[in-house]
Scaffold this motif. Structure first.
Motif, short mmCIF file in Angstrom:
data_model
loop_
_atom_site.label_atom_id
_atom_site.label_comp_id
_atom_site.label_asym_id
_atom_site.label_seq_id
_atom_site.Cartn_x
_atom_site.Cartn_y
_atom_site.Cartn_z
N GLY A 167 8.93 -10.45 -15.95
CA GLY A 167 9.58 -11.63 -16.11
C GLY A 167 9.54 -12.53 -14.92
O GLY A 167 10.70 -13.10 -14.61
N ASP A 195 3.92 -10.58 -17.34
CA ASP A 195 4.49 -11.68 -17.95
C ASP A 195 3.89 -11.54 -19.35
O ASP A 195 2.63 -11.49 -19.85
CB ASP A 195 3.69 -13.09 -17.20
CG ASP A 195 4.46 -14.41 -18.05
OD1 ASP A 195 5.06 -14.27 -18.94
OD2 ASP A 195 4.37 -15.21 -17.25
N HIS A 196 4.89 -11.86 -20.39
CA HIS A 196 4.61 -11.58 -21.92
C HIS A 196 3.45 -12.79 -22.13
O HIS A 196 2.63 -12.55 -23.19
CB HIS A 196 5.56 -11.57 -22.84
CG HIS A 196 6.47 -12.73 -23.08
ND1 HIS A 196 7.16 -13.28 -21.95
CD2 HIS A 196 6.32 -13.71 -23.95
CE1 HIS A 196 7.57 -14.42 -22.41
NE2 HIS A 196 7.13 -14.84 -23.58
N THR A 215 18.58 -5.82 -17.10
CA THR A 215 18.66 -6.33 -18.42
C THR A 215 19.91 -5.39 -19.11
O THR A 215 19.98 -4.20 -18.98
CB THR A 215 17.36 -6.00 -19.22
OG1 THR A 215 16.33 -6.97 -18.57
CG2 THR A 215 17.69 -6.53 -20.72
N GLY A 255 11.31 -16.14 -15.32
CA GLY A 255 12.67 -16.61 -15.42
C GLY A 255 13.43 -16.74 -14.23
O GLY A 255 12.91 -16.55 -13.22
N THR A 291 14.16 -8.92 -17.79
CA THR A 291 13.83 -9.78 -19.03
C THR A 291 15.03 -9.79 -20.32
O THR A 291 16.01 -10.41 -20.07
CB THR A 291 12.49 -9.38 -19.50
OG1 THR A 291 12.56 -7.87 -19.69
CG2 THR A 291 11.34 -9.40 -18.49
N THR A 292 14.60 -9.06 -21.34
CA THR A 292 15.49 -9.16 -22.61
C THR A 292 15.85 -7.66 -22.86
O THR A 292 15.04 -6.99 -22.32
CB THR A 292 14.65 -9.78 -23.87
OG1 THR A 292 13.64 -8.98 -24.03
CG2 THR A 292 14.27 -11.40 -23.44
N ASP A 342 12.80 -4.91 -13.92
CA ASP A 342 12.92 -5.67 -15.12
C ASP A 342 14.12 -6.55 -15.23
O ASP A 342 15.18 -6.13 -15.13
CB ASP A 342 12.76 -4.74 -16.37
CG ASP A 342 12.47 -5.45 -17.73
OD1 ASP A 342 13.51 -6.05 -17.99
OD2 ASP A 342 11.51 -5.41 -18.33
N GLY A 379 13.93 -13.67 -12.44
CA GLY A 379 12.67 -13.23 -11.96
C GLY A 379 12.19 -13.88 -10.71
O GLY A 379 11.73 -13.20 -9.69
#
Length: 265
Positions: free
Chosen positions: A9, A35-36, A100, A12, A77-78, A75, A15
Motif C-alpha cells: 500500500g 501495489d494492487h 490494518t 496510501g 492496506t485494508t 501492511d 503507506g
C-alpha cells in the motif's frame, strides 16, 4: 544488521509515510513494495516519490516473495487484504507488521496459531501512535475505579471498519478491570436504532466519520458528581511512524504473534 523491508500500500497516506520512514533509516532497506494496481514497475515512477527511490513494485505477493529476500512485511492496506497478506507472509517465512484493523476474533486466532507453529514473529497493532497506546493503558487503569464508560472514536471518512481497532482494543483492555454490566436506564429505548452506539459488555462505543479528521479517541468515565476524560489525537500520520519503526525492529526478535503495541514497549 540491515532489516530488509517490504511495504504493501505505498500510495496510501499511511503507506507513503512508511516508505519515507524506511528509506530514511540507515538500519533498514526497502527492498520492494506491493501495489494492487499495475501502475509502474518501480517506485521512482510514482509521482508521490523522488526519483532516487529505486525500489521494484509488485502486484502479487507470492511473486514478490519469490523474487525478493525480505525480513519484514509491513501492511497498511485494508482488513480483507491484510488478513490474506499476513497469512502469505507467515507461510513465506517473512515477519509481518500489520497496521490494518478489522480482523475478526477467528482470524486473529488463526494467525496467532500459525505464527506460533512457525515460530515467526508477527505484530498486529490497532494503533502505532505511542500516545494512543498510553491512552489505552490509562483507560484500562481508570476502569478499576469508574465502571460506567463510553468511548467516542473519530476518524476520516475513508476508514472502512467501525468501531476502530483502537476502540475495540481499548474496550477489551478495560473489560479486564471492569465488572460487566449494562449502563444507562434499565428501560432505556432507542427512538432511532443505533443511537446509543455499539454495546461491548455494557460499555458503549460511538464511531464518527468525517473529512478533515485523522484519528482521535476519547474515553469518558462517569462517576458521582464528576467526569474523567482520557483523550488522544493524531493530527498527522507521522505520529504513527515511531510505532511502525519500533515494530519493524522488535518483530525481528519475536517467535509469535503480538497483538497491540503496548506489549512491546
Amino acid at each position: 544488521m540491515i532489516i530488509r523491508v517490504v511495504i504493501a500500500g505505498p500510495r496510501g497516506k499511511m503507506g507513503q509515510e512508511a516508505v519515507h520512514t524506511v528509506m530514511n533509516d540507515d538500519n533498514m532497506e526497502l527492498v520492494a513494495v506491493l501495489d494492487h494496481k499495475d501502475l509502474a514497475v518501480n517506485l521512482a515512477q510514482y509521482e508521490q516519490f523522488p526519483e532516487q527511490y529505486d525500489v521494484p513494485v509488485y502486484t502479487e505477493l507470492h511473486t514478490l516473495f519469490d523474487a525478493v529476500k525480505a525480513d519484514v512485511f509491513v501492511d497498511l492496506t485494508t482488513p480483507l487484504a491484510g488478513y490474506e497478506h499476513t497469512k502469505t507472509a507467515l507461510f513465506a517465512g517473512v515477519r509481518p507488521v500489520i497496521g490494518t484493523t478489522g480482523f475478526t476474533d477467528g482470524q486473529l486466532e488463526e494467525l496467532t496459531n500459525l505464527a506460533k507453529s512457525s515460530e515467526i514473529g508477527c505484530i498486529i497493532a490497532p494503533n502505532f501512535a505511542i500516545g494512543a497506546v498510553l491512552m489505552m493503558k490509562f483507560a484500562q487503569m481508570a476502569a478499576n475505579y469508574f465502571p460506567d464508560i463510553e468511548i467516542i472514536e473519530m476518524h476520516h471518512d475513508r476508514k472502512l471498519d467501525a468501531p476502530s481497532g483502537t476502540a475495540v482494543k481499548t474496550a477489551q483492555l478495560m473489560a479486564e478491570n471492569r465488572l460487566s454490566h449494562k449502563q444507562g436506564h434499565p428501560e432505556e429505548h432507542e427512538n432511532i436504532p443505533g443511537a446509543r452506539g455499539a454495546d461491548f459488555e455494557g460499555m458503549r462505543i460511538h464511531s464518527v466519520r468525517l473529512p478533515g479528521l485523522v484519528a482521535h479517541q476519547q474515553v469518558l468515565f462517569g462517576g458521582t458528581g464528576e467526569l474523567l476524560t482520557v483523550r488522544h489525537d493524531s493530527f498527522d500520520r507521522k505520529s504513527f511512524m515511531t510505532g511502525v519503526k519500533l515494530s519493524i525492529e522488535k518483530v525481528m526478535d519475536l517467535k509469535e504473534l503480538v497483538y497491540g503495541l503496548e506489549n512491546i514497549l
